[in-house]
Design a protein around this motif. Structure first.
Motif, PDB file in Angstrom:
ATOM      1  N   THR A  12      46.016 -93.517  79.952  1.00  0.00           N
ATOM      2  CA  THR A  12      46.754 -92.362  79.441  1.00  0.00           C
ATOM      3  C   THR A  12      46.540 -91.144  80.328  1.00  0.00           C
ATOM      4  O   THR A  12      47.488 -90.426  80.660  1.00  0.00           O
ATOM      5  CB  THR A  12      46.323 -92.052  77.992  1.00  0.00           C
ATOM      6  OG1 THR A  12      46.552 -93.208  77.185  1.00  0.00           O
ATOM      7  CG2 THR A  12      47.086 -90.876  77.429  1.00  0.00           C
ATOM      8  N   TRP A  16      49.349 -89.014  82.504  1.00  0.00           N
ATOM      9  CA  TRP A  16      49.544 -87.563  82.425  1.00  0.00           C
ATOM     10  C   TRP A  16      49.344 -86.907  83.787  1.00  0.00           C
ATOM     11  O   TRP A  16      50.019 -85.932  84.123  1.00  0.00           O
ATOM     12  CB  TRP A  16      48.610 -86.940  81.389  1.00  0.00           C
ATOM     13  CG  TRP A  16      49.174 -87.052  80.008  1.00  0.00           C
ATOM     14  CD1 TRP A  16      48.684 -87.799  78.983  1.00  0.00           C
ATOM     15  CD2 TRP A  16      50.346 -86.408  79.512  1.00  0.00           C
ATOM     16  NE1 TRP A  16      49.488 -87.666  77.886  1.00  0.00           N
ATOM     17  CE2 TRP A  16      50.505 -86.809  78.174  1.00  0.00           C
ATOM     18  CE3 TRP A  16      51.277 -85.529  80.057  1.00  0.00           C
ATOM     19  CZ2 TRP A  16      51.566 -86.369  77.381  1.00  0.00           C
ATOM     20  CZ3 TRP A  16      52.330 -85.095  79.265  1.00  0.00           C
ATOM     21  CH2 TRP A  16      52.468 -85.506  77.949  1.00  0.00           C
ATOM     22  N   SER A  63      44.566 -83.309  81.545  1.00  0.00           N
ATOM     23  CA  SER A  63      44.446 -84.763  81.433  1.00  0.00           C
ATOM     24  C   SER A  63      43.030 -85.211  81.779  1.00  0.00           C
ATOM     25  O   SER A  63      42.493 -86.117  81.154  1.00  0.00           O
ATOM     26  CB  SER A  63      45.468 -85.456  82.330  1.00  0.00           C
ATOM     27  OG  SER A  63      45.162 -85.253  83.692  1.00  0.00           O
ATOM     28  N   GLU A  66      40.764 -84.080  78.814  1.00  0.00           N
ATOM     29  CA  GLU A  66      40.992 -84.905  77.632  1.00  0.00           C
ATOM     30  C   GLU A  66      40.423 -86.309  77.804  1.00  0.00           C
ATOM     31  O   GLU A  66      39.973 -86.909  76.825  1.00  0.00           O
ATOM     32  CB  GLU A  66      42.486 -84.993  77.320  1.00  0.00           C
ATOM     33  CG  GLU A  66      43.025 -83.741  76.696  1.00  0.00           C
ATOM     34  CD  GLU A  66      44.494 -83.858  76.354  1.00  0.00           C
ATOM     35  OE1 GLU A  66      45.023 -84.987  76.326  1.00  0.00           O
ATOM     36  OE2 GLU A  66      45.108 -82.821  76.100  1.00  0.00           O
ATOM     37  N   ARG A  70      38.068 -87.943  75.036  1.00  0.00           N
ATOM     38  CA  ARG A  70      38.492 -89.156  74.327  1.00  0.00           C
ATOM     39  C   ARG A  70      37.474 -90.289  74.481  1.00  0.00           C
ATOM     40  O   ARG A  70      37.177 -90.990  73.520  1.00  0.00           O
ATOM     41  CB  ARG A  70      39.864 -89.611  74.804  1.00  0.00           C
ATOM     42  CG  ARG A  70      40.972 -88.733  74.303  1.00  0.00           C
ATOM     43  CD  ARG A  70      42.337 -89.263  74.717  1.00  0.00           C
ATOM     44  NE  ARG A  70      43.353 -88.410  74.164  1.00  0.00           N
ATOM     45  CZ  ARG A  70      43.818 -88.489  72.932  1.00  0.00           C
ATOM     46  NH1 ARG A  70      43.336 -89.405  72.131  1.00  0.00           N
ATOM     47  NH2 ARG A  70      44.737 -87.667  72.492  1.00  0.00           N
ATOM     48  N   PRO A  83      46.162 -84.397  71.589  1.00  0.00           N
ATOM     49  CA  PRO A  83      46.630 -84.179  72.963  1.00  0.00           C
ATOM     50  C   PRO A  83      47.119 -82.745  73.144  1.00  0.00           C
ATOM     51  O   PRO A  83      47.776 -82.191  72.264  1.00  0.00           O
ATOM     52  CB  PRO A  83      47.770 -85.178  73.122  1.00  0.00           C
ATOM     53  CG  PRO A  83      48.203 -85.507  71.744  1.00  0.00           C
ATOM     54  CD  PRO A  83      47.005 -85.323  70.860  1.00  0.00           C
ATOM     55  N   THR A  86      50.972 -82.205  76.164  1.00  0.00           N
ATOM     56  CA  THR A  86      52.367 -82.444  75.820  1.00  0.00           C
ATOM     57  C   THR A  86      53.186 -81.166  75.814  1.00  0.00           C
ATOM     58  O   THR A  86      54.263 -81.107  76.400  1.00  0.00           O
ATOM     59  CB  THR A  86      52.454 -83.118  74.441  1.00  0.00           C
ATOM     60  OG1 THR A  86      51.588 -84.238  74.423  1.00  0.00           O
ATOM     61  CG2 THR A  86      53.857 -83.566  74.138  1.00  0.00           C
TER      62      THR A  86
END
Length: 106
Positions: A12, A16, A63, A66, A70, A83, A86
């Motif tokens: 992910t 990003w 990104s 995060e 995560r 998130p 976005t």
């Protein structure tokens, strides 16, 4: 089978990062076009391109941040963070859409 907590968040984050870099490169093309065309439309394009480039850089940075959050949440069992890239990516795309309209009308 034990779950590897690092693979999905890493994919992910990489997606990003690609999105942010694509936004950045497209914004730089808009800035170049604005510098070449000059005048009022050129100034508008430079402004929109700089804004979109900033959004692209923020998406890349978020990104990476995060990803760490995560993976840590998955390891510790804490709730996953929401998130944040976005909205920034959407803002950058809207700026590029406005630049496209400027090119077409200018």
């Amino acid at each position: 089978m034990p779950r590897d907590p690092g693979l999905q968040p890493e994919r992910t984050a990489l997606a990003w990062q690609r999105t942010g870099l694509a936004l950045l490169v497209t914004a730089l093309v808009v800035v170049r076009d604005g510098l070449v065309s000059g005048g009022g439309v050129g100034l508008l394009l430079v402004g929109l391109g700089v804004g979109a480039a900033a959004c692209g850089l923020v998406v890349v940075r978020r990104s990476r941040t995060e990803l760490r959050a995560r993976v840590e949440a998955l390891v510790t069992g804490a709730p996953l963070p929401a998130p944040t890239a976005t909205r920034t990516a959407a803002a950058g795309v809207l700026l590029l859409a406005a630049a496209t309209v400027g090119v077409l009308l200018g």
